[in-house]
Design an enzyme around this catalytic site. Structure first.
Site, PDB file in Angstrom:
ATOM      1  N   GLY A  85      34.290  16.393  -3.298  1.00  0.00           N
ATOM      2  CA  GLY A  85      34.572  15.465  -2.216  1.00  0.00           C
ATOM      3  C   GLY A  85      34.337  16.125  -0.868  1.00  0.00           C
ATOM      4  CB  CYS A  86      33.560  14.689   2.451  1.00  0.00           C
ATOM      5  SG  CYS A  86      34.725  13.316   2.466  1.00  0.00           S
ATOM      6  CE1 TYR A  87      38.949  13.902   5.596  1.00  0.00           C
ATOM      7  CE2 TYR A  87      39.040  12.402   3.728  1.00  0.00           C
ATOM      8  CZ  TYR A  87      39.053  12.614   5.101  1.00  0.00           C
ATOM      9  OH  TYR A  87      39.171  11.547   5.954  1.00  0.00           O
ATOM     10  CB  THR A 113      33.182  20.369   0.801  1.00  0.00           C
ATOM     11  OG1 THR A 113      32.743  19.785  -0.438  1.00  0.00           O
ATOM     12  CG2 THR A 113      32.148  21.375   1.285  1.00  0.00           C
ATOM     13  CB  SER A 114      35.887  20.758   5.239  1.00  0.00           C
ATOM     14  OG  SER A 114      37.099  20.032   5.142  1.00  0.00           O
TER      15      SER A 114
END
Lengths: 369, 369, 369, 369
Positions: B172-174, B176-177
């Site tokens: 997911g995007c969140y 990853t960061s």
């Protein structure tokens, strides 16, 4: 402040009742020192609709001689006033009440002279917010008016002292949203006081009217930027006030700049030290503010929106969700940084100090969408 | 994917060496299932510059028969392909490698059929990210392909397994960061594992291509909106991966929607369990990623900007400031949610799986300003 | 420009073919004068992916000694170069080719010295765009290098002369979009030449990197602002070029600043002097640009989007609707003001001058959404 | 509309004079049909501060039973009203005055029933704006209430007829800004009537509350989009009204969507048929509106800003620059599309119809910045 059109709230009142020959005297003269910034412009906007006072002077060295509408085009035809370059003495002579909207470090030079001439003052800078001068000096620099005493102007906490104050130190924008969002949690003694995390996001008008690289559209647009992540001057201000409620509060505070013109949102992350429900923390908050004219407490799970408060003096508080697995809760607090976060709260303080109705001039509904 | 113009990176390569009669064969055929969303469009954009593969089909039931440039005007004259309504079987027949950019709950219906026909797959949905199906079902709903095993596709953590995987679950995007920003802190064993607070802000493209009230310009503009403040499905995903590094991690995660098109910023608030300096935590992070092609570790006090990574596959990590009085530190991690947070990382995974150079097709410099 | 990572397009090429021991020599040395502005940063971004040249110096008096990534965080780890304070002579000594990205009025001091040393130059300022110095002086001020001759660098009109030019004057952003949108209408002799109205809207990066009141987020956000409504210096530039196609063109040009970072849209309103259909005017335009690598002509009724060209060197032209009742037509032209409107076109010009493939370094797909 | 807090303008009036025992009776009951859209919400916001009337019902089929603050969070604690699903008859029974904020095509079904019961009506749709039903039907579709006569509700042109009207057709947002900006130029007979070009830019709230692809943040953000470039339904509306001033007006009108929430800017390009100065055209405009409470005419060269009128009922007109070489002039007109462009003007019309002070409820100062 001569009005060239006759439809501000104040005039309306007079006209409407003109037949009955009852006039409402406008008798308090207000001065604004440092009127060329955004908080100065916002004071002019708000006071244009205030029926008890009249702005008689607005000072600015830089814009001396220019009409206030040259910086505030919204005031065209509404406020007929020019910026003047006046000494504190001259302002005090012409005014019954003064707002100092000067930068940090400048107010301390002006306020003593105003107080010395019997003028009551609301100062919008950080200069008089701290009991402990050492804290001020650590975050702002040297203080040159250490003996001047002020009341911290958050009406929801200090209304009684504000009433009698000669000088009110108007709170910072972040502290207003954070203290209002956290107070009930601390009073109820249900959270870990040294593990409070506050992640705040401010609209760019909070950075003032002077263009800077960080507020250039190309830099501030399409970006989210944390800054002063361990050292923002509003962190000790928040801690000072919350420690009055209960000893030992430490706030881990990170402010951000977001691509918004007006509006400030604080996401408050707390760890719980006892089992409570979402409804309980929501109700404690609602109960604390039940008589407050400018705090609206939403239902559990409702998230406040910036547009609900834009241009208004409200602080909306919502969220209130408890995560039992992680012993934590999240509360969200939203204000307009220029109104409840600055000039609106300053007028609210003036109203309290002068015995006016607390909501006078502040009966604005937020601009949604 | 026939190219109607001849200036993509791939073509350039061929032309440049035309004299020497050395041609580089493009031999891998790629299919994209669910290609009409933003991650599908982004895969098409990225793969247009990839020299090892060719997109041979892009499926969409809704847009069947329409040219891909009707949804992706940037691909006009560059990608000559129409959306098709194809079964998994048909896609598998025509493709050596497939990206499934289908919604959560749909991928689990399609992926087994693809794998069953020997196609290797990167799935961009949440369907195969969890070891523990119970966690998936709690956050997403019933799972109907419980036996299918995938590798979690964060190359910085799992490169070796990705290499040999048949199915990679793209993160997911969140997560990853957040995982990239937190890993070194956890590995070093210097933080309180159960008091991690992550406050993330996502650009609105993260909410997908379908218009909704929350993504209407009038609602998303000039606003900051936390959502799912205790229950976002990326919270357990983050915890799953970080617990691989050290047991006992709990992440208090609150996502926000901000008025940004592309970009995702995570402010990571941690409490320290031993005395460390800003430089030490920064260096540990820099050391961890020193060989990573897509992680850039900034200096202490430098804050990453969304524009530095916009359109690129980088994750920039900065901040790293330690607040000794509160035993805490702040780390900031920024990605483009559609690239490193989705389609770019998916192509990075494909490159690893296929033995291509890991940066192939991903040599984009961020679009600043 | 040493590259600290090895995945730019140029490096990729080398690596990919490393086995076969065929190397592609990078042999042209490029200098950028005035590299600290947005067009300078954009040249660095674009040239980082150009396989025929290497940036060897980037000058800035103000930022001397600072790394280019301090202003351009997207170049972190990609371009390893510091700003230097160099004389024109020093730049000429070190460079085979120079871009002058200096302000209007400054280029005229630098360019003659560069040309005198045999360096070919693309100048991005307005200083060398006018045949008639009197026009320049009316709009810009005194000209001190009146004898220096340049070719107007719009490849779609002047490719042959650009090829042999020593100095190319890179067009303004507005003129690029307007001239490309209007040329076929004028060539076809179907419009009233003295009743052309062009209403253009530019993203704020067009105003440069220096913060100003007009580009402050609070002023530029949520606003649309026409400026220089009868006197913009791009009006005579547009007229100069269009009068080459047919005598008597007068353009009523009004530029606007809009809340966009990158992107420039021109709405072109023309009155028709004969009966033509929407398809006819569309086809004439499509025909004119059928061999152009960077002009995309959309279908009748299709409106180009800024995101379709963002970060790319395309000019997209659409609309083409004829209103028979009012004898008028509307054409819409869109570019990225920093790419086709500045640095991308400058690189396109260099490619033509140097005999490189015209699209080298410019194979970027627009960033949509 | 019961008020749960006591600080709206209306309440203030009562309270302030409470001592003197003079009460101001609120006696007019207002209904809003189709209250769930943005113009409905804006009517509720404006009428919350109107001292002569009370909103007694707000209809919405879709949101029946939900509190108005569920869609309008700004009204929380201020307006205590639920959406109801009522017939026109029921609304007429309960209301003295009705605003129909229904879509085009729906108003024509409702308005006759309201008028038949003696209720006076301001309709905010396009249904009753045209004298010539054929024009309506060409742009909107079949009309089913052709015999109903309305007055076009632009007070600056038709105040006398509005006073006595049973039904007022509230003008469109674009026509309001354009007609006000053009009237003096046409009256003075100084422009070419068939070569008027109007290029308007609207904030996205003008597209309504329903999410659509064109208003999705990712599509509307960072973009400028002309639409209906030869066929917008406001073009004939503008022409109808301007032809009342002088025969033969043709307006070449192109509307655009811009990344702004509220605000509408029209750049008016005209060709002059006689020699006039900037001051002359400015003074003619200022003279025409000198007694108008809601039109502010700026000085020559001053450009109105959206923030100057945001949330207020003003139309600001500026520019007024004459380009002698091209026989043209440029005038710029700005409104808040939801206020002077819709609900504010509707309340202004009600005030005129009911004999209230024209500015009642509309004494809002624009929200700058």
């Amino acid at each position: 402040m001569r009005r060239t059109r006759t439809f501000t709230a104040k005039s309306l009142t007079k006209d409407l009742f003109a037949d009955s020959l009852i006039y409402h005297a406008i008798n308090m003269k207000v001065g604004i020192v440092g009127a060329s910034g955004y908080t100065g412009g916002e004071l002019l906007r708000i006071l244009a609709g205030h029926r008890e006072c009249e702005v008689v002077c607005a000072t600015s060295r830089r814009y001396e001689g220019r009409h206030v509408s040259s910086l505030n085009p919204n005031l065209e035809d509404i406020v007929d006033l020019k910026f003047e370059n006046l000494s504190a003495e001259d302002v005090a002579k012409r005014s019954d009440f003064v707002f100092t909207a000067t930068p940090h470090g400048t107010s301390m030079d002006i306020v003593p002279a105003l107080l010395g001439r019997g003028t009551r003052v609301v100062d919008l800078s950080g200069d008089f917010r701290f009991f402990d001068i050492a804290v001020y000096e650590r975050y702002y620099g040297e203080h040159t008016a250490k003996d001047v005493k002020a009341v911290y102007g958050l009406p929801e906490l200090h209304r009684a002292e504000i009433k009698n104050a000669e000088l009110v130190a108007n709170p910072g924008c972040y502290p207003t949203s954070v203290i209002l969002g956290l107070s009930s949690l601390i009073k109820e003694d249900i959270i870990e006081l040294d593990r409070i995390v506050v992640d705040s996001k401010s609209g760019i008008s909070g950075a003032g009217a002077t263009p800077k690289p960080a507020t250039h559209y190309t830099m501030a647009g399409d970006n989210v930027s944390p800054y002063k992540v361990i050292s923002h001057q509003h962190m000790p201000e928040i801690e000072q006030e919350l420690n009055l409620l209960r000893d030992g509060v430490k706030v881990s505070f990170v402010p951000h700049i977001v691509p918004v013109i007006r509006g400030l949102e604080s996401t408050i992350h707390v760890f719980l030290n006892k089992e409570v429900s979402s409804e309980e923390i929501r109700d404690a908050c609602a109960d604390l503010y039940k008589d407050e004219p400018f705090v609206r407490v939403l239902k559990v799970g409702e998230i406040p929106r910036m547009s609900a408060v834009r241009g208004s003096n409200y602080c909306d508080i919502g969220g209130f969700e408890v995560d039992k697995e992680r012993n934590r809760a999240v509360v969200v607090s939203v204000i307009d940084n220029l109104v409840k976060g600055a000039s609106g709260q300053a007028v609210q303080n003036m109203n309290i100090m002068m015995g006016y109705r607390e909501t006078e001039g502040l009966d604005k509904v937020g601009l949604h969408p």
